[in-house]
Design an enzyme around this catalytic site. Structure first.
Site, short mmCIF file in Angstrom:
data_model
loop_
_atom_site.label_atom_id
_atom_site.label_comp_id
_atom_site.label_asym_id
_atom_site.label_seq_id
_atom_site.Cartn_x
_atom_site.Cartn_y
_atom_site.Cartn_z
N SER A 129 16.08 39.16 7.17
CA SER A 129 15.76 39.80 5.89
C SER A 129 14.29 39.61 5.51
CB SER A 129 16.64 39.23 4.78
OG SER A 129 18.00 39.55 5.01
N GLU A 245 28.24 36.94 14.32
CA GLU A 245 28.27 36.29 13.00
C GLU A 245 29.56 36.60 12.26
OE1 GLU A 245 25.36 35.75 9.11
OE2 GLU A 245 25.13 37.50 10.39
#
Length: 285
Positions: A129, A245
Site C-alpha cells: 500500500s 494471504e
C-alpha cells in the site's frame, strides 16, 4: 483414528505441554490492538516452536515444513486458537513470502531466505500500500532502478506496513519500467530494512499501539538477485502472495474472534450487564 485426527491430537498435546513454565503467561497475548504485548517473549516462543518443528507446517518438507495437508493445516490453526496460544510474530514471512518463494523463487533465493523464516530468525513485512494508491496495487509509484552494478535502487513510500518496525526485510512492489502504468512494469523486490535510505515511522492507532508503519525508501539498495520472478512480472507474483494471504491461516483468526466473543458474553452475564434489555437483545440465546 484418521491422520488428521492424529495430527490434531499431536498439536493439541504439544501445546498443552509447552504453553507452560516460562511460556504460560503468553496465553492470549498479542492479539489485535495488542501487537506490542510481550513481543520479545512471543518471538522466543516462535523460535521454540521452530526448534520443535511447529513452524511452517504447510510448507513442503524439503523447505523445512511438515508437508501438512490442507485438512491438517486447518486442524493446526484451530487447535492453536483453541489453546489461546499467543499471536504469531512471523505470520507474514511464514504465510505470505515463504509460499511465494516456494512457487516463484530461484533455488538460491529459497536457500537464502526460507531457512531463517522457518527458524523465526528473520522477520518480514509487506510493502504494497501507498499513500496515493491505498490498496490499489496497480497504482503504486514507488520506483526501482538498476545501478551501474546491476543492483536495484528503491525510492518511494509505503504505508500501513504491519510490523515493519520489528522486521529485517520487506518484499516491495515497485515500478521498474519508466512510463509504465497500472499492472504493467512492476517488479517484486526483497529489500533489507537495516540500511541507509530506509526510514520507518510507526503510526499510532486508536488503541495507542503502533502495529502499522510508514516506510520511506530514499535510494535504498538491494542486490540484483533479490527480485522474485522476472523484471516487470511483479503483478503476477504479488497477486499470488495475496492468494496465500487469504489462505487457511485466516481460519485460526475466526476461531480466536469467536473465543473473544464468548468471553465477552460470559463477562456480561457475570457482572450483570446482560440484564440490561438493550444488551440482552444483542446477545445470543
Amino acid at each position: 483414528m484418521s491422520s488428521v485426527e492424529e495430527f490434531r491430537a499431536e498439536i493439541r498435546g504439544w501445546l498443552a505441554t509447552h504453553l507452560t513454565g516460562e511460556f504460560a503467561g503468553l496465553r492470549g497475548r498479542g492479539g489485535p490492538g495488542r501487537e506490542h504485548e510481550a513481543f520479545a517473549e512471543r518471538l522466543a516462543w516462535e523460535r521454540h516452536m521452530a526448534a520443535e518443528g511447529w513452524t511452517c507446517v504447510g510448507w513442503p518438507k524439503e523447505y523445512g515444513g511438515r508437508g501438512a495437508s490442507l485438512e491438517e493445516q486447518v486442524a493446526f490453526h484451530e487447535e492453536y486458537a483453541l489453546a489461546d496460544a499467543p499471536a504469531r510474530v512471523n505470520h507474514i514471512g511464514e504465510q505470505l513470502l515463504g509460499p511465494t518463494l516456494v512457487a516463484f523463487g530461484t533455488p538460491e533465493q529459497r536457500a537464502r531466505f526460507l531457512p531463517p523464516i522457518v527458524a523465526a530468525e528473520e522477520l518480514w513485512c509487506q510493502g504494497y500500500s501507498e499513500p496515493d494508491a491505498g490498496s490499489d496495487l496497480a497504482n503504486v509509484r514507488t520506483r526501482a532502478e538498476r545501478d551501474d552494478a546491476g543492483d536495484w535502487t528503491v525510492t518511494g513510500q509505503k504505508i500501513w506496513t504491519s510490523l515493519a518496525h520489528a522486521s529485517q526485510w520487506c518484499f516491495v512492489v515497485a515500478r521498474t519500467e519508466p512510463g509504465s502504468s497500472r499492472h504493467h512494469g512492476l517488479s517484486y523486490l526483497l529489500v533489507p530494512l537495516d540500511q541507509p535510505g530506509v526510514e520507518i515511522r510507526p503510526i499510532t492507532q486508536l488503541t495507542g499501539t503502533s502495529e502499522f508503519n510508514e516506510v520511506f525508501f530514499d535510494g535504498a539498495r538491494t542486490r540484483a538477485e533479490n527480485i522474485v520472478g522476472a523484471p516487470g512480472d511483479g503483478w503476477r507474483v504479488a497477486m499470488a502472495t495475496l492468494g496465500f494471504e487469504r489462505g487457511v491461516s485466516t481460519l485460526g483468526q475466526q476461531v480466536g474472534f469467536r473465543r473473544e466473543l464468548e468471553t465477552l458474553i460470559e463477562e456480561a452475564r457475570r457482572n450483570g450487564a446482560a440484564g440490561d434489555p438493550l444488551i440482552r437483545d444483542r446477545l445470543p440465546p
